[in-house]
Design an enzyme around this catalytic site. Sequence first.
Site, PDB file in Angstrom:
ATOM      1  N   ARG A  77       0.804  -1.224   0.000  1.00 52.59           N
ATOM      2  CA  ARG A  77       0.000   0.000   0.000  1.00 52.59           C
ATOM      3  C   ARG A  77       0.837   1.274   0.000  1.00 52.59           C
ATOM      4  O   ARG A  77       0.320   2.362  -0.214  1.00 52.59           O
ATOM      5  CB  ARG A  77      -0.966  -0.010   1.204  1.00 52.59           C
ATOM      6  CG  ARG A  77      -2.152  -0.926   0.981  1.00 52.59           C
ATOM      7  CD  ARG A  77      -2.972  -1.113   2.239  1.00 52.59           C
ATOM      8  NE  ARG A  77      -2.308  -1.992   3.192  1.00 52.59           N
ATOM      9  CZ  ARG A  77      -2.756  -2.251   4.412  1.00 52.59           C
ATOM     10  NH1 ARG A  77      -3.863  -1.678   4.843  1.00 52.59           N
ATOM     11  NH2 ARG A  77      -2.108  -3.076   5.212  1.00 52.59           N
ATOM     12  N   ASN A  85      39.218  27.411  -7.469  1.00 54.55           N
ATOM     13  CA  ASN A  85      39.867  26.192  -6.954  1.00 54.55           C
ATOM     14  C   ASN A  85      39.924  25.073  -7.973  1.00 54.55           C
ATOM     15  O   ASN A  85      40.486  24.031  -7.709  1.00 54.55           O
ATOM     16  CB  ASN A  85      39.125  25.709  -5.704  1.00 54.55           C
ATOM     17  CG  ASN A  85      37.671  25.366  -5.990  1.00 54.55           C
ATOM     18  OD1 ASN A  85      37.036  25.980  -6.846  1.00 54.55           O
ATOM     19  ND2 ASN A  85      37.155  24.382  -5.306  1.00 54.55           N
TER      20      ASN A  85
HETATM   21  C1  UD1 Z   1      -2.090  -7.202  13.211  1.00 56.00           C
HETATM   22  C2  UD1 Z   1      -2.763  -8.079  14.275  1.00 56.00           C
HETATM   23  C3  UD1 Z   1      -3.970  -7.351  14.819  1.00 56.00           C
HETATM   24  C4  UD1 Z   1      -3.561  -6.013  15.388  1.00 56.00           C
HETATM   25  C5  UD1 Z   1      -2.803  -5.194  14.351  1.00 56.00           C
HETATM   26  C6  UD1 Z   1      -2.201  -3.973  15.025  1.00 56.00           C
HETATM   27  C7  UD1 Z   1      -2.348 -10.389  13.597  1.00 56.00           C
HETATM   28  C8  UD1 Z   1      -2.928 -11.600  12.997  1.00 56.00           C
HETATM   29  N1  UD1 Z   1      -3.133  -9.331  13.674  1.00 56.00           N
HETATM   30  O1  UD1 Z   1      -3.000  -7.059  12.139  1.00 56.00           O
HETATM   31  O2  UD1 Z   1      -4.591  -8.117  15.837  1.00 56.00           O
HETATM   32  O3  UD1 Z   1      -4.711  -5.305  15.832  1.00 56.00           O
HETATM   33  O4  UD1 Z   1      -1.731  -5.947  13.774  1.00 56.00           O
HETATM   34  O5  UD1 Z   1      -1.659  -3.112  14.083  1.00 56.00           O
HETATM   35  O6  UD1 Z   1      -1.216 -10.414  14.030  1.00 56.00           O
HETATM   36  N2  UD1 Z   1       4.171  -9.573   8.820  1.00 56.00           N
HETATM   37  C9  UD1 Z   1       5.171 -10.456   8.500  1.00 56.00           C
HETATM   38  N3  UD1 Z   1       4.856 -11.594   7.836  1.00 56.00           N
HETATM   39  C10 UD1 Z   1       3.577 -11.911   7.507  1.00 56.00           C
HETATM   40  C11 UD1 Z   1       2.563 -11.008   7.839  1.00 56.00           C
HETATM   41  C12 UD1 Z   1       2.889  -9.850   8.505  1.00 56.00           C
HETATM   42  O7  UD1 Z   1       6.344 -10.212   8.796  1.00 56.00           O
HETATM   43  O8  UD1 Z   1       3.398 -12.983   6.914  1.00 56.00           O
HETATM   44  C13 UD1 Z   1       4.540  -8.334   9.543  1.00 56.00           C
HETATM   45  C14 UD1 Z   1       4.274  -7.105   8.712  1.00 56.00           C
HETATM   46  O9  UD1 Z   1       5.458  -6.697   8.047  1.00 56.00           O
HETATM   47  C15 UD1 Z   1       3.849  -6.083   9.738  1.00 56.00           C
HETATM   48  C16 UD1 Z   1       3.301  -6.900  10.891  1.00 56.00           C
HETATM   49  O10 UD1 Z   1       3.733  -8.225  10.686  1.00 56.00           O
HETATM   50  O11 UD1 Z   1       4.922  -5.318  10.218  1.00 56.00           O
HETATM   51  C17 UD1 Z   1       1.785  -6.828  10.996  1.00 56.00           C
HETATM   52  O12 UD1 Z   1       1.197  -7.355   9.827  1.00 56.00           O
HETATM   53  P1  UD1 Z   1      -0.138  -6.757   9.232  1.00 56.00           P
HETATM   54  O13 UD1 Z   1      -0.513  -7.562   8.044  1.00 56.00           O
HETATM   55  O14 UD1 Z   1      -0.011  -5.299   9.082  1.00 56.00           O
HETATM   56  O15 UD1 Z   1      -1.167  -7.110  10.427  1.00 56.00           O
HETATM   57  P2  UD1 Z   1      -2.578  -6.456  10.680  1.00 56.00           P
HETATM   58  O16 UD1 Z   1      -3.555  -7.007   9.713  1.00 56.00           O
HETATM   59  O17 UD1 Z   1      -2.431  -4.986  10.756  1.00 56.00           O
END
Ligand code: UD1
Length: 449
Positions: free
Chosen positions: A14, A381
Amino acid sequence: MLKAVLLAAGEGTRMKSKTHKVLHKIFDKTILGYEIDVLKSLNVSEIIAVVGSCSEQIQDTFPDLIYAMQNERLGTGHAAMMAADHLDDEGDVIVLYGDIPLITAECIKAIYDYHKEGGYHVTMTSAIVENPYGYGRVIRENGTFKKIVEQKDASPEEAIVKEINTGVYCYKAKELKYALSKLDNNNAQKEYYLTDTLEILLKAKYSAGVFVADSAEDFYGINTRVQLFEATKIMQKRINEKHMLNGVTIIDRDNTYIGPDVTIGEDTIIYPGVLIEGNTAIGKDCEIGVNSRIKDAVIGNECTIQSSIILNSQIGNHVSIGPFSHIRPDCVLGDNVKIGDFVEIKKSTIGDGTKAAHLTYIGDAEVGKNINFGCGTVVVNYDGKHKYKTIIKDNVFIGCNSNLLSPVTVNEGAYIAAGSTITDDVPNNALAIARARQVLKLDWKLKEK
Ligand code: UD1
Ligand code: CA
């Protein structure tokens, strides 16, 4: 022992950028950089970053972390599994997402203290928000924590809950590894959710604590450039107010941009539109005028900078610069120096009390004390192939519109007549005149017709 796991393998699509999401910057520090600095200030023994695509960019930026690869993006729980090999059975682990740059050391410390004092096997952090959409919801039964439910899995009753999961966790290392080994992807997104580890541990009769944070601001997550902007505004307010409380006057808090590592002395006044970056240190009683940019510079006390750019240089006390001057990298200016308007200085030292009040270029020069540069002086220079050094000793006076062809030395007390092009060294106290004599053709205009 306390280790930290940073989850940063998401693709950050995004952001619509060739730069990895966590390497986007708030002022001059990356999103991940803020989190790493916070973790380092808490003296964690290891930071394990879970990375996926474009991880070379991250590894090049932060070579001193431990890296775990997540090649397939199968969820936050799956990402945490990739770090498990780096965890021992002893000690605690802080797990946090790599896109929350507003997190503070005080905040993590409060969570960790709560975790230790409660003796929990896992502690999550929640906050109450007006609009919980998109977050995992904290589901309680008679007030007691039961589980986290993700947006896409939430029933209508669960979806109205305003207590959300902020995404910062503390675990006992052994129990984290146990819970990760039990995760499945039996949910709406077919992902391994880190959030399920809490329910797994509770079901296995371990304990889970919920630290309810006062505000959600510290956990603000960045997915888009609009959110990057919002986080920048919050960071800007924090930084500027910190300086104000330390005795700095900032005339327009919302239109002054100061990086997180800048220091500023008491009674300095910062005018609107100023950008101060990098490892800059500004002394006391200075005035930093409108639209100035200062990066990686050390500036003494009682200096006045007006609408000018100063990069990677050192400025003494009681120095005045600008308006519209450019101090390029590797300059050292002494005390009581005056650099006026439209002056460019590059890789030069300038001694105490020297003045270049207008329209002057000084490059690759060693300039002594109490020298006067007349308007329009150019240190030549560069001959088109090589750069050469010019030395100007103390108490020299350079008349207006002079060229100093490098390499050349102007010795102490010498005087250069206006309009001279100096090609040879000038001895002490000599007057050098290097220009054609004026020719007068009397009544020339009358004879022309
Ligand atoms: C996650 C939480 C949610 C919380 C929210 C807070 C889970 C399942 N959900 O959701 O409960 O309210 O964050 O912001 O954890 N990432 C990886 N590998 C993956 C997927 C994600 O490294 O396979 C990392 C991403 O880079 C990111 C973080 O994990 O930094 C969070 O992932 P994201 O997909 O943004 O989670 P949310 O859907 O926001
Ligand atoms: Ca997120």
